[in-house]
Design an enzyme around this catalytic site. Sequence first.
Site, PDB file in Angstrom:
ATOM      1  N   GLY A 219       0.795  -1.217   0.000  1.00 25.25           N
ATOM      2  CA  GLY A 219       0.000   0.000   0.000  1.00 25.25           C
ATOM      3  C   GLY A 219       0.831   1.271   0.000  1.00 25.25           C
ATOM      4  N   HIS A 220       0.181   2.370  -0.337  1.00 22.87           N
ATOM      5  CA  HIS A 220       0.878   3.642  -0.514  1.00 22.87           C
ATOM      6  C   HIS A 220       1.474   4.163   0.793  1.00 22.87           C
ATOM      7  CE1 HIS A 220      -3.258   5.888   0.028  1.00 22.87           C
ATOM      8  NE2 HIS A 220      -3.109   4.881   0.858  1.00 22.87           N
ATOM      9  N   GLY A 221       2.695   4.684   0.668  1.00 29.54           N
ATOM     10  CA  GLY A 221       3.370   5.281   1.806  1.00 29.54           C
ATOM     11  C   GLY A 221       3.983   4.297   2.774  1.00 29.54           C
TER      12      GLY A 221
END
Length: 326
Positions: A219-221
């Site tokens: 997932g992002h980040g």
Amino acid sequence: MTLEELAEKIQAKLEGDGGAEVLSCATLDQAKRGQVSFLANPKYIKQLETTQATAVVVAPQIQIDRPGLTLLKANDPYYTFMQAVVALHGYRKHPHEGIHPQAYVDPTATVGERTIVYPGAFVGPHVKVGRDCILYPNAVVYDGCVLGDRVTVHAGAAIGVDGFGYATSGGVHHKIPQTGNVVREDDVEIGANCAIQRATLGSTIIGAGTKFGDLIDIGHGTKIGPHGLFVGLIGIAGSVTIGHHCTIAGQAGMAGHLKVGDNVTIGAQAGIVNSIEDQSTVFGAPAMPVAQARRVYTLFTQLPELLARIKALEEKVEELSSTDER
């Protein structure tokens, strides 16, 4: 090469016929004459009595006196056998050098020396790819992402796809622009059909030396520390921080915004809903310390019997209550 030559290359202690020639490597049960095998797990030691291998890489304490079988002793048999595979087989020979004409590399991207880009691969605008990398067919690196040196991206993997970010207002999901990127440090390997989301802001980071199996979603980040091992079918939600030298087994899933410490081991199919401290081993869904998980799952397998005993006790209590009333 001869076993004497091989032993010198892999720095193993030779016990047996150093002049015997070997051509390749195989497992203990499938090996034939002229092949090298290994024994890393002591529970398979009986196979030393039946294997047809010419030589076997073993730990120093292993002893067997069997004509025609040479031992190559090493403190770390599995790693030493890996070196033997490299010495006898080498790595994959690529059919071409550099960027294949049927790959697409944006004019604004930079690709380092000796990097190989296979047909169908896509390298987007302003991407930086380091030296000695390999991008297999249909690997995709979205705009602005950074790959360090000696990075491998297997077929169908996508680096830098949009993070799953939406703001819901009035029952409508509005897309949040994903303005960040993905940074993969040196010596990272990404398996086939993985998806690594770019950060909404800043960077999604995959630490140096980390290895991914197939079908992994990051997932992002999320920020993953160096030298992790991620087996296939793992899902990591956004904004997770994972320490160094963590091992995550297959089909594990992790909720967002959690922190996983250093040297953590997560068992197969674990469901991670809380942060995990350094040096921990967890298992189960929801995940719990492995000692507790063993007790829980031992009871879980006995639930039908336990239910039957509870019903029998309830009937006995009811029977005794009826007797007292009379």
